[in-house]
Enzyme design. Structure first.
Site, PDB file in Angstrom:
ATOM      1  N   ASP A   1       0.905  -1.209   0.119  1.00  0.00           N
ATOM      2  CA  ASP A   1       0.048  -0.070  -0.117  1.00  0.00           C
ATOM      3  C   ASP A   1       0.772   1.364   0.073  1.00  0.00           C
ATOM      4  O   ASP A   1       1.488   1.717   1.198  1.00  0.00           O
ATOM      5  CB  ASP A   1      -1.003  -0.208   1.230  1.00  0.00           C
ATOM      6  CG  ASP A   1      -1.860   0.974   1.186  1.00  0.00           C
ATOM      7  OD1 ASP A   1      -1.654   2.091   0.740  1.00  0.00           O
ATOM      8  OD2 ASP A   1      -2.957   0.907   1.917  1.00  0.00           O
ATOM      9  N   HIS A   2       0.909   1.934  -1.064  1.00  0.00           N
ATOM     10  CA  HIS A   2       1.793   2.991  -1.115  1.00  0.00           C
ATOM     11  C   HIS A   2       1.340   4.178  -0.345  1.00  0.00           C
ATOM     12  O   HIS A   2       2.099   5.341  -0.276  1.00  0.00           O
ATOM     13  CB  HIS A   2       1.939   3.740  -2.844  1.00  0.00           C
ATOM     14  CG  HIS A   2       3.379   4.334  -3.093  1.00  0.00           C
ATOM     15  ND1 HIS A   2       3.913   4.806  -2.293  1.00  0.00           N
ATOM     16  CD2 HIS A   2       3.927   4.061  -4.274  1.00  0.00           C
ATOM     17  CE1 HIS A   2       5.354   5.174  -2.691  1.00  0.00           C
ATOM     18  NE2 HIS A   2       5.005   4.658  -4.120  1.00  0.00           N
ATOM     19  N   ARG A   3       0.218   4.220   0.219  1.00  0.00           N
ATOM     20  CA  ARG A   3      -0.343   5.356   1.232  1.00  0.00           C
ATOM     21  C   ARG A   3       0.583   4.944   2.379  1.00  0.00           C
ATOM     22  O   ARG A   3       0.538   6.134   3.218  1.00  0.00           O
ATOM     23  CB  ARG A   3      -1.898   5.292   1.453  1.00  0.00           C
ATOM     24  CG  ARG A   3      -2.747   5.328   0.453  1.00  0.00           C
ATOM     25  CD  ARG A   3      -4.180   5.215   0.705  1.00  0.00           C
ATOM     26  NE  ARG A   3      -4.332   3.692   1.025  1.00  0.00           N
ATOM     27  CZ  ARG A   3      -5.499   3.090   1.611  1.00  0.00           C
ATOM     28  NH1 ARG A   3      -6.545   3.978   1.374  1.00  0.00           N
ATOM     29  NH2 ARG A   3      -5.436   1.837   2.042  1.00  0.00           N
TER      30      ARG A   3
END
Length: 410
Positions: A379-381
């Site tokens: 998850d790049h968040r």
């Protein structure tokens, strides 16, 4: 009259799909006898009868998705029927009705002798109008498999094919063959639930997939040495142990994003999900408290979970609470993928096929070694690419030097 309602079977579910009723109006049922198969977002469950009695009416049709608390059917419990008002006695006349006719008016009594079979196997039998209790199991445990049902179907077709008349020769020109209609597969049950979860994950989480390779040579050698010593340990057990150690070094991947409260929750439990390919679809079984178990204990847990998942025998506890998921698709022949994260987790690692290839060792010599590809979606968040690379480097270092892995466990 008792109402049988769809209730929460312990997973915090809000709705379920009614797959198939195991009884019909007029059936006599016993307490705890399975009445209906229900598909939740994780499993197929059977709802039992709360009391002995007679099924009076089915309210909700199979194939319908309903909310928890919805009444599915009514049962007239034993002893609850009101006595009919007494009628004036008429003069008795000799009865001319045969005994068999009087017996036919009695309600049907269910035998409640259900064979062992997964819900998917039962569905195949129902789709082909096969009474699954007539199918002989090939498995020593007595479980009827998908192959048993198809074998039974072929045996039913064989006599009809044998006696079919040969069509008479015709001199008329052959008529054009009509286009065959496509085969239809119902999009419901576990397949539909998997689709919902995958869609939610893909459209909620900005996925990034990082690829790497791991030298498995030393680990394969260690496993062979253990086999000679009488200890067979799966590669997955080593993977899980190495991942737990790497997750402790990089806790951001053992986390969950709480967007509503603007927090990243770093989980203190290390519950590793195992993606298992079953007849019914993809199921995630969970190794709980993996950080507290030895490699041998992990091996035993993984073996049990895989066997129960494929037999449709996982409990709800075995399918919830994962904090990080792995998918070992190497035995199927995979060389790479972009896996979808098991929402709401932060990352998933897929292990692909291990191949013998020429590699250059530390002495600059070309030797034959065992190399495996892995792919990690995250998850790049929550995390960045550099952290993902550092995480897989840590994992690879433990696997490539399994003696170091042993030292980490002391």
């Amino acid at each position: 009259m008792l109402e049988v309602k769809l209730h929460d079977i312990g997973e915090g579910m809000t709705e379920g799909e009614i797959l198939h009723y195991l009884v019909k109006p007029g059936d006599e049922v016993k307490t705890d006898q399975p009445l209906v198969e229900v598909q939740t977002d994780k499993m197929v469950a059977e709802l039992p009868s709360p009391a002995a009695g007679i099924v009076k009416e089915i309210i909700v049709e199979a194939g319908t998705t309903v909310q928890v608390g919805t009444t599915l059917l009514y049962i007239e419990a034993e002893g609850s029927a009101q006595a009919a008002p007494e009628q004036p006695k008429q003069p008795e006349e000799p009865s001319t009705a045969p005994v068999a006719e009087k017996q036919e008016s009695r309600p049907f009594v269910s035998s409640f002798n259900r064979v062992l079979a997964t819900p998917y196997t039962r569905k195949i039998a129902r789709d082909h109008n096969i009474d699954i209790e007539q199918v002989l199991p090939s498995d020593p445990s007595g479980r009827v498999t998908e192959e048993d049902v198809y074998r039974f179907l072929e045996q039913k077709k064989a006599p009809a094919i044998a006696v079919a008349e040969k069509p008479a020769a015709s001199t008329a020109p052959a008529a054009s063959q009509p286009t065959e209609a496509p085969e239809e597969i119902p999009f419901r049950g576990l397949r539909k639930q998997i689709a919902k979860k995958m869609t939610k994950s893909l459209y909620t989480i900005p996925h990034v997939t990082h690829f790497d390779e791991v030298n498995m040579t030393n680990l394969m050698k260690l496993r062979e040495e253990l086999k000679v010593a009488g200890q067979s340990v799966s590669v997955t057990a080593f993977f899980v142990k190495a991942l737990v150690i790497a997750l402790k070094d990089f806790p951001i991947f053992n986390a969950e994003l709480d967007e509503e409260n603007e927090k990243i929750l770093l989980k203190k439990n290390y519950n590793i999900g195992l993606a298992v390919d079953t007849e019914d679809g993809l199921i995630v079984a969970v190794v709980h408290d993996a950080d507290k178990k030895s490699i041998k204990e992990l091996h035993q847990d993984i073996k049990r979970l895989n066997e129960q998942a494929r037999a449709g025998q996982l409990s709800s506890k075995d399918m919830k609470g994962s904090t990080f998921t792995i998918s070992n698709v190497g035995p199927l022949g995979s060389t790479g993928a972009t896996p979808i994260i098991n929402y709401p987790e932060t990352a998933l690692v897929a292990f692909h096929k291990t191949k013998k290839v020429p590699i250059v060792n530390e002495q600059d010599e070309i030797v034959i070694g065992h190399m495996m590809n892995l792919s990690m979606s995250f998850d790049h968040r929550v995390a960045d690419g550099g952290t993902a690379v550092a995480f897989t480097n840590r994992f690879a270092g433990l696997i490539e030097q399994p003696n170091t892995l042993m030292l980490e466990m002391i």
